[in-house]
Structures are given as structure tokens and as C-alpha cells.
Scaffold this active site. Structure first.
Site, short mmCIF file in Angstrom:
data_model
loop_
_atom_site.label_atom_id
_atom_site.label_comp_id
_atom_site.label_asym_id
_atom_site.label_seq_id
_atom_site.Cartn_x
_atom_site.Cartn_y
_atom_site.Cartn_z
N SER A 86 11.61 -35.74 -5.34
CA SER A 86 11.20 -36.94 -4.61
C SER A 86 12.40 -37.71 -4.06
O SER A 86 12.33 -38.27 -2.96
CB SER A 86 10.32 -37.84 -5.47
OG SER A 86 11.03 -38.30 -6.59
N SER A 87 13.51 -37.73 -4.79
CA SER A 87 14.69 -38.47 -4.31
C SER A 87 15.25 -37.85 -3.03
O SER A 87 15.75 -38.57 -2.15
CB SER A 87 15.77 -38.51 -5.38
OG SER A 87 15.32 -39.25 -6.49
N ARG A 90 12.70 -38.49 -0.10
CA ARG A 90 12.75 -39.88 0.39
C ARG A 90 13.91 -40.11 1.34
O ARG A 90 13.98 -41.14 1.99
CB ARG A 90 12.82 -40.84 -0.79
CG ARG A 90 11.54 -40.84 -1.59
CD ARG A 90 11.66 -41.61 -2.87
NE ARG A 90 10.55 -41.26 -3.74
CZ ARG A 90 10.05 -42.06 -4.66
NH1 ARG A 90 10.57 -43.26 -4.83
NH2 ARG A 90 9.06 -41.67 -5.41
N ASP A 103 4.17 -15.76 -6.51
CA ASP A 103 3.17 -14.91 -7.15
C ASP A 103 3.55 -14.46 -8.55
O ASP A 103 4.73 -14.31 -8.87
CB ASP A 103 2.95 -13.63 -6.31
CG ASP A 103 2.06 -13.86 -5.13
OD1 ASP A 103 0.91 -14.31 -5.33
OD2 ASP A 103 2.48 -13.54 -4.00
N LEU A 112 14.92 -20.89 -0.14
CA LEU A 112 14.41 -22.20 0.23
C LEU A 112 14.55 -22.41 1.73
O LEU A 112 15.54 -22.00 2.32
CB LEU A 112 15.21 -23.29 -0.51
CG LEU A 112 15.29 -23.14 -2.03
CD1 LEU A 112 16.29 -24.13 -2.60
CD2 LEU A 112 13.93 -23.32 -2.66
N GLU A 113 13.58 -23.06 2.33
CA GLU A 113 13.63 -23.41 3.76
C GLU A 113 13.94 -24.89 3.83
O GLU A 113 13.06 -25.73 3.66
CB GLU A 113 12.30 -23.11 4.45
CG GLU A 113 11.79 -21.71 4.24
CD GLU A 113 10.90 -21.57 3.01
OE1 GLU A 113 10.34 -22.58 2.55
OE2 GLU A 113 10.78 -20.45 2.52
N GLN A 132 12.21 -28.23 -7.81
CA GLN A 132 11.67 -28.01 -9.14
C GLN A 132 10.60 -26.94 -9.07
O GLN A 132 9.98 -26.74 -8.03
CB GLN A 132 11.11 -29.30 -9.73
CG GLN A 132 10.07 -29.98 -8.86
CD GLN A 132 9.84 -31.42 -9.27
OE1 GLN A 132 9.96 -31.78 -10.42
NE2 GLN A 132 9.50 -32.25 -8.31
N TYR A 146 3.07 -9.09 -8.03
CA TYR A 146 4.04 -9.03 -6.94
C TYR A 146 5.09 -7.99 -7.32
O TYR A 146 5.55 -7.93 -8.44
CB TYR A 146 4.71 -10.41 -6.77
CG TYR A 146 5.52 -10.50 -5.49
CD1 TYR A 146 4.91 -10.87 -4.30
CD2 TYR A 146 6.87 -10.22 -5.48
CE1 TYR A 146 5.63 -10.96 -3.12
CE2 TYR A 146 7.61 -10.30 -4.31
CZ TYR A 146 6.98 -10.67 -3.13
OH TYR A 146 7.70 -10.74 -1.97
#
Length: 171
Positions: A86-87, A90, A103, A112-113, A132, A146
Site C-alpha cells: 500500500s505504501s 499510494r 497457480d 513483476l510488471e 507481498q 502448473y
């Protein structure tokens, strides 16, 4: 049902499965585990950016791929979901566009995108808590995890930041 910190700790400490490796107990949250950014970023065209020597300033409206420092191993009776912090959110930075679902049976680093939708630069550096992972129980063990041969799972045993293997991509 989402796994609590108590259940996650029991699974890891009883060596049933490693879930996240390396596991840092300080990264255990009430119902998730914080994951850190690995040492490499890539553009969608494959240009590499090494974070082991220096940080990277993600410009406004810039998109880049990164990966978790940790390897994730999802048992056949669980699924994982990568969520943003969240930090960081924001500040206008997302860590996955739509690919947060992991999966049952997946093993590897999670790509990560990362997108900066703010009007300010955002500094990315190796080892920062970037996202997370939440684990949820399934109604039963999966029949086809998978990575099984018939699924043609493109990202099983991923190491580092992995580019798209979408077959319809027009380079």
C-alpha cells in the site's frame, strides 16, 4: 481460505514446503509474506538494467519488468496471489498489471510488471520490499499442477526477470 501468519510459519518451520526461499521471518505479515525486488530489471524489449550496483529511477508513465528476489513454490493444494504494498501504491506505482495470480505447482521467481502512473520518479533498488504474496487453500489438490507437461506452462522454474512468451507477439 487465506493462510494466516501462524499457518504460514507452521508450514515453513515444519519443512512441509519452502513456499518462499529465502524466507526472512521479518517479512511475515498477518496474512502474507513481503517479497523483495531482485537485482535485474528488463524493458519489454529485453534491455537489462543491473540493480546490484545502483538503483534505478522509474520515470513517470514508465513500464518495466522486474522479479522477486525470492523463489516461490506453491504446493498443489494452494494458490498464490501477488499484491502491491500500500505504501508504494499510494505513490502511484503498481507492481503487477493483471498477472498477480500464481497457480498451484508454480516454482520460480515471480516476474513483476512495474508501472509508474504518477508524475514523479520512483526509485527501485535491489532488496527493497516491493510486493507481498498471499496464499489461499484450494478445495482439493489440483490434478494438473502448473508445470505439468500437458499444460505447456511457459514460466515454470523461472529464474530472474522473464520476458513475455506470448506466441502472438509481433516483435
Amino acid at each position: 481460505m487465506i493462510l494466516s501468519d501462524k499457518t504460514i510459519k507452521e508450514i515453513i518451520l515444519n519443512n512441509k514446503v519452502y513456499l518462499v526461499s529465502p524466507f526472512n521471518p521479518d517479512n511475515l505479515q498477518p496474512c502474507s509474506i513481503d517479497l523483495c525486488l531482485g537485482d535485474e530489471l528488463k524493458t519489454i524489449h529485453g534491455k537489462c538494467i543491473d540493480l546490484s550496483q545502483d538503483s534505478y529511477k522509474l520515470k513517470p508513465n514508465e513500464f518495466i519488468l522486474g522479479s522477486t528476489l525470492e523463489r516461490v513454490n506453491v504446493p498443489y493444494d494452494l494458490m498464490g496471489r501477488v499484491e502491491g504494498k500500500s505504501s508504494i501504491a499510494r505513490l502511484g506505482v503498481t507492481i503487477h498489471i493483471t498477472a498477480g495470480f500464481i497457480d498451484a505447482g508454480f516454482n520460480g521467481n515471480v516476474t513483476l510488471e512495474i508501472y509508474n502512473c504518477s508524475d514523479k520518479e520512483f526509485e527501485l533498488y535491489h532488496g527493497m520490499n516491493i510486493c507481498q504474496i498471499v496464499f489461499e487453500t484450494l478445495s482439493s489438490r489440483v490434478d494438473r499442477p502448473y508445470g505439468c507437461k500437458e499444460l505447456n506452462s511457459h514460466y515454470q522454474n523461472s529464474e530472474g526477470t522473464v520476458l513475455s512468451k506470448y506466441e502472438g507477439l509481433n516483435g
